[in-house]
Design a protein around this motif. Structure first.
Motif, PDB file in Angstrom:
ATOM      1  N   ILE A 141       0.581  -1.196   0.107  1.00 50.78           N
ATOM      2  CA  ILE A 141       0.271   0.006  -0.008  1.00 50.78           C
ATOM      3  C   ILE A 141       0.710   1.295   0.423  1.00 50.78           C
ATOM      4  N   ALA A 142       0.043   2.071  -0.806  1.00 52.33           N
ATOM      5  CA  ALA A 142       1.074   3.431  -1.048  1.00 52.33           C
ATOM      6  C   ALA A 142       0.867   3.758  -0.145  1.00 52.33           C
ATOM      7  N   PHE A 143       1.439   5.666   0.365  1.00 51.24           N
ATOM      8  CA  PHE A 143       1.429   5.644   1.838  1.00 51.24           C
ATOM      9  C   PHE A 143      -0.169   7.073   0.893  1.00 51.24           C
ATOM     10  N   GLY A 144       0.257   7.318  -0.824  1.00 49.07           N
ATOM     11  CA  GLY A 144      -0.679   8.316  -1.057  1.00 49.07           C
ATOM     12  C   GLY A 144      -2.486   7.253  -1.389  1.00 49.07           C
ATOM     13  N   ASP A 145      -1.964   6.285  -1.492  1.00 48.66           N
ATOM     14  CA  ASP A 145      -3.566   5.789  -1.494  1.00 48.66           C
ATOM     15  C   ASP A 145      -4.046   5.460  -0.176  1.00 48.66           C
TER      16      ASP A 145
END
Length: 183
Positions: A141-145
């Protein structure tokens, strides 16, 4: 440029909290009836035990007494830790929640409950528990998601004999103690 009382208090108190080896996570000034309550939330990578909370509470109280940051009215100072179901908003929060179960609200893809396995600068690796006899799966999971993330309390987690630091981390993250002092 106008700053709020919380911003001024943060500027005043953050260096003092940092000198105690802690991070200043949150400051809130609330009115409770005729009294005001200054709530200060602190934490560190190793947690904050009662002695550290008491030490930082005394230091903050002394600093507030020598300034007029809270004005002349009566107030109560409460110093504590984020608690068991803390929101994760900073990179350090995700690092501290490694091996913990977290509920994620994602921009796309709804809600996900998963255990944080690792954190780097771009995002996290998580383990999604298996459902109805299926094996757990890993996911990136990307932080931006991430819209929101909150640690979940686990009452029946079986110790898998893994990292002993995760047990300490869980204990420290679930501590929510308050040291109160009249100012």
């Amino acid at each position: 440029m106008s700053t709020t009382q919380s911003d001024r208090l943060r500027e005043l108190l953050e260096p003092l909290v940092a000198s105690q080896g802690l991070d200043l996570e949150e400051i809130a000034v609330d009115s409770v009836g005729r009294k005001r309550v200054l709530r200060v939330v602190v934490d560190s990578d190793t947690g904050a035990d009662l002695d550290r909370i008491a030490d930082v509470s005394r230091a903050l109280s002394a600093k507030l007494d020598e300034t007029d940051a809270m004005g002349s009215g009566e107030y109560t100072l409460e110093v504590g830790t984020p608690g068991a179901e803390r929101s994760l908003t900073e990179h350090r929060h995700f690092v501290r929640a490694t091996h913990r179960l977290v509920r994620f609200q994602l921009h796309e893809g709804g809600e996900l409950v998963a255990r944080i396995l690792g954190v780097d600068d771009e995002g996290l690796d998580v383990e999604v528990p298996g459902v109805k006899g299926r094996k757990a799966t890993t996911r990136r999971i990307a932080f931006g998601d991430i819209d929101k993330a909150r640690v979940q309390v686990e009452f029946n987690r079986k110790d898998d004999g893994g990292d002993t630091a995760s047990g300490n981390n869980s204990k420290n993250n679930s501590m929510n103690t308050t040291e109160e002092e009249e100012a």
